[in-house]
Design a protein around this motif. Structure first.
Motif: not given
Length: 219
Positions: A96-100, A182-184
């Protein structure tokens, strides 16, 4: 990275990108689901679309949720969440990737951001087999809202980013725009031509949708 694929002539073809935000959820763009999600597959852990890779995991879609206020006329609110038919098996290639989230600041003008996808390499429509990555820069909001750029189509829910002759293109939709890992943003829509100076890539600002994301993912 996720590759959202549809069946054409008996073969699965890459249609849009996406990214894994929880062990059973992929985030993408609403315009990728205008024709529904029936028969669509989600491939995670891929580098090459055509080669057999041990890292690949393929999923069916239980449900695709597009934002209820998505507008096809200007691609406002271009965000979707996809529930996979089962949980992923976490690995070096699938994570998983962190998102804003709401309350955090989005990248300012001229900040470098990264994006990736299997979209077209040029305006002739030639597609790569392997995942491509580019580094672009956030552009001035006032400029993107000018009438010779996007005018009224550019809303508060979007940011625009590009570099000369460096841009996302057809098939990159739904992919992530990353700032400091972080995915913005979500790759949304640009002009008819990619890499055009007055039609930079447009990206949906994820932090504007925290409440909706939490509500959908609680299902």
């Amino acid at each position: 990275m996720a590759s959202l694929q549809v069946s054409r002539d008996g073969k699965l073809k890459h249609e849009c990108g996406g990214f894994l935000v929880a062990d059973q959820w992929v985030m993408s763009a609403a315009h990728c689901f205008v024709s529904g999600s029936t028969g669509m597959k989600v491939v995670l852990g891929a580098h090459s679309l055509s080669n057999a890779e041990d890292s690949k995991q393929t999923f069916s879609i239980l449900q695709a949720y597009s934002h209820p206020d998505f507008s096809i006329s200007n691609y406002n609110n271009d965000i979707a969440l996809v529930k996979l038919d089962r949980k992923v098996v976490a690995s070096d290639s699938v994570k998983t990737v962190k998102f804003q989230r709401d309350g955090t600041s989005d990248p300012d003008k001229d900040k470098e951001v990264n994006t990736a996808g299997w979209g077209s390499l040029n305006n002739l429509g030639s597609r790569p087999d392997t995942l491509q990555e580019v580094v672009i820069a956030v552009m001035d909001r006032v400029r993107c809202g000018r009438s010779d750029y996007y005018g009224w189509r550019f809303t508060d829910n979007m940011l625009c980013a590009a570099r000369p002759r460096t841009d996302t293109c057809d098939g990159d939709s739904g992919g992530p725009l990353l700032y400091q890992d972080v995915v913005v943003g979500i790759t949304s829509n640009g002009g008819k031509k990619c890499g055009s100076s007055r039609k930079p890539g447009l990206y949906t600002i994820i932090s504007h949708y925290t409440e909706w994301i939490d509500q959908i993912m609680a299902q």
